[in-house]
Scaffold this active site. Structure first.
Site, PDB file in Angstrom:
ATOM      1  N   ASP A  90       0.846  -1.205   0.000  1.00 43.20           N
ATOM      2  CA  ASP A  90       0.000   0.000   0.000  1.00 43.20           C
ATOM      3  C   ASP A  90       0.880   1.254   0.000  1.00 43.20           C
ATOM      4  OD1 ASP A  90       0.611   0.947   2.716  1.00 43.20           O
ATOM      5  OD2 ASP A  90      -0.660  -0.671   3.484  1.00 43.20           O
ATOM      6  N   HIS A 105       8.381  -5.427  -1.153  1.00 41.50           N
ATOM      7  CA  HIS A 105       7.511  -6.347  -1.900  1.00 41.50           C
ATOM      8  C   HIS A 105       6.742  -5.661  -3.018  1.00 41.50           C
ATOM      9  CE1 HIS A 105       7.578  -9.262   1.802  1.00 41.50           C
ATOM     10  NE2 HIS A 105       8.719  -9.225   1.145  1.00 41.50           N
TER      11      HIS A 105
HETATM   12  N1  APR Z   1      -1.189  -3.317  15.031  1.00 44.50           N
HETATM   13  C1  APR Z   1       0.023  -3.940  14.993  1.00 44.50           C
HETATM   14  N2  APR Z   1       0.176  -5.197  14.602  1.00 44.50           N
HETATM   15  C2  APR Z   1      -0.934  -5.886  14.243  1.00 44.50           C
HETATM   16  C3  APR Z   1      -2.213  -5.318  14.268  1.00 44.50           C
HETATM   17  C4  APR Z   1      -2.323  -3.962  14.691  1.00 44.50           C
HETATM   18  N3  APR Z   1      -3.504  -3.325  14.737  1.00 44.50           N
HETATM   19  N4  APR Z   1      -3.104  -6.254  13.844  1.00 44.50           N
HETATM   20  C5  APR Z   1      -2.399  -7.358  13.570  1.00 44.50           C
HETATM   21  N5  APR Z   1      -1.074  -7.142  13.802  1.00 44.50           N
HETATM   22  C6  APR Z   1       0.073  -8.048  13.635  1.00 44.50           C
HETATM   23  C7  APR Z   1      -0.232  -9.521  13.762  1.00 44.50           C
HETATM   24  O1  APR Z   1      -0.204  -9.919  15.142  1.00 44.50           O
HETATM   25  C8  APR Z   1       0.891 -10.148  12.947  1.00 44.50           C
HETATM   26  O2  APR Z   1       2.044 -10.383  13.728  1.00 44.50           O
HETATM   27  O3  APR Z   1       0.565  -7.872  12.319  1.00 44.50           O
HETATM   28  C9  APR Z   1       1.202  -9.064  11.891  1.00 44.50           C
HETATM   29  C10 APR Z   1       0.686  -9.381  10.506  1.00 44.50           C
HETATM   30  O4  APR Z   1       1.344 -10.491  10.008  1.00 44.50           O
HETATM   31  P1  APR Z   1       1.091 -11.010   8.520  1.00 44.50           P
HETATM   32  O5  APR Z   1      -0.371 -11.041   8.237  1.00 44.50           O
HETATM   33  O6  APR Z   1       1.845 -12.273   8.363  1.00 44.50           O
HETATM   34  O7  APR Z   1       1.707  -9.825   7.601  1.00 44.50           O
HETATM   35  P2  APR Z   1       3.219  -9.564   7.204  1.00 44.50           P
HETATM   36  O8  APR Z   1       4.148 -10.003   8.276  1.00 44.50           O
HETATM   37  O9  APR Z   1       3.296  -8.167   6.729  1.00 44.50           O
HETATM   38  O10 APR Z   1       3.393 -10.529   5.955  1.00 44.50           O
HETATM   39  C11 APR Z   1       4.610 -10.556   5.256  1.00 44.50           C
HETATM   40  O11 APR Z   1       3.669 -12.029   3.625  1.00 44.50           O
HETATM   41  O12 APR Z   1       2.239 -12.902   2.000  1.00 44.50           O
HETATM   42  C12 APR Z   1       2.972 -11.900   2.420  1.00 44.50           C
HETATM   43  O13 APR Z   1       3.896 -10.534   0.821  1.00 44.50           O
HETATM   44  C13 APR Z   1       3.001 -10.535   1.904  1.00 44.50           C
HETATM   45  O14 APR Z   1       4.309  -8.677   2.664  1.00 44.50           O
HETATM   46  C14 APR Z   1       3.543  -9.789   3.075  1.00 44.50           C
HETATM   47  C15 APR Z   1       4.380 -10.816   3.799  1.00 44.50           C
END
Ligand code: APR
Length: 239
Positions: A90, A105
């Site tokens: 984003d 990414h």
């Molecule tokens: N504030 C802070 N953290 C949060 C919140 C919030 N309001 N809500 C959820 N989280 C945390 C979750 O606890 C989790 O640890 O954000 C994290 C999200 O993890 P993922 O969904 O795995 O996202 P991310 O780590 O960015 O994923 C990495 O995987 O498939 C892909 O390419 C995609 O860039 C992405 C990569």
């Protein structure tokens, strides 16, 4: 000279803007098969499905706004030299005012011809262009007649920006990590490049799989966690 902060962000920093994370319950990977919509093999199997997935993500982004965590990260630039390394595709860090952003990414609002692949040699930045929040479909071609694809790093592809991200982490006086499950490499291993005495703060409401004596876990959502982090910085300044 200002101290350097490197900020690594993931989907959690945008959660309070209404953008779904990937691995939380109800997250994107509960509803879509990651291999179908976010891998290079998925693109070759069914590019129409992949384009639809990212068209929907772009539409969602058009109606989202930066939240207080994005704004607080941008606000750090007043007192610190800040590099944001984001796994998010984003543009909410840009819209909040951060000026130095490494998109590990890729970026949702950009596209490039499918033959400008993201291989070891990287891709030609010159071929990347902005489509804003518009859609792309099969048959939409680049100026030289090649099918357009989202400017996203998919599973199975190299991560060309990882070297500059490592440089930023190595150079940092403080490393801040916000809202990432640290499941996806190479981003998940970046914190290991922090200096031996560099403090590492992780803002996340859940446990994260990073164990290191340098880490302080701020167990909170991004917006409230950033307030706590600011208070920690203020205290350090006063010491
Ligand atoms: N504030 C802070 N953290 C949060 C919140 C919030 N309001 N809500 C959820 N989280 C945390 C979750 O606890 C989790 O640890 O954000 C994290 C999200 O993890 P993922 O969904 O795995 O996202 P991310 O780590 O960015 O994923 C990495 O995987 O498939 C892909 O390419 C995609 O860039 C992405 C990569």
């Amino acid at each position: 000279m200002k101290k350097k902060i490197a900020v690594l962000t993931g989907a959690g920093v945008s959660a309070e803007s209404g953008i779904s994370t990937f691995r939380d319950s109800g997250g994107l990977w509960d509803n879509y098969n990651v291999e179908d919509v976010a891998s290079i093999d998925g693109w070759y199997r069914n590019p129409g499905l992949v384009l639809d997935f990212y068209n929907t993500r772009r539409k969602e982004l058009a109606s989202a706004s930066p939240n207080a965590a994005h704004l607080a990260i941008a606000g750090l630039e007043k007192d610190y030299d800040v590099t944001v390394i984001t796994q998010n595709v984003d543009n909410l860090h840009e819209r909040a005012g951060s000026t130095r952003i490494i998109h590990l990414h890729g970026e949702l609002t950009k596209v490039r011809p499918e033959d400008s692949c993201n291989d070891r040699d990287g891709f030609s930045e010159a071929k990347v262009f902005d489509i804003g929040y518009g859609e792309i479909h099969l048959g939409d071609l680049s100026p030289d007649g090649v099918q357009l694809r989202p400017h996203i790093v998919w599973f199975g592809e190299a991560v060309p920006k990882i070297e500059s991200a490592i440089d930023a982490v190595e150079a940092a006086d403080i490393l801040l990590i916000v809202g990432t499950s640290l499941q996806v490499y190479p981003a998940a291993g970046l914190y290991r490049y922090a200096g031996r005495n560099t403090p590492i703060y992780i803002i996340d409401p859940k446990d994260v799989p990073a164990y290191d004596r340098r880490i302080t876990h701020i167990r909170n959502v991004a917006t409230a966690g950033m307030e706590e982090f600011r208070r920690i910085l203020e205290r350090q300044k006063a010491d």
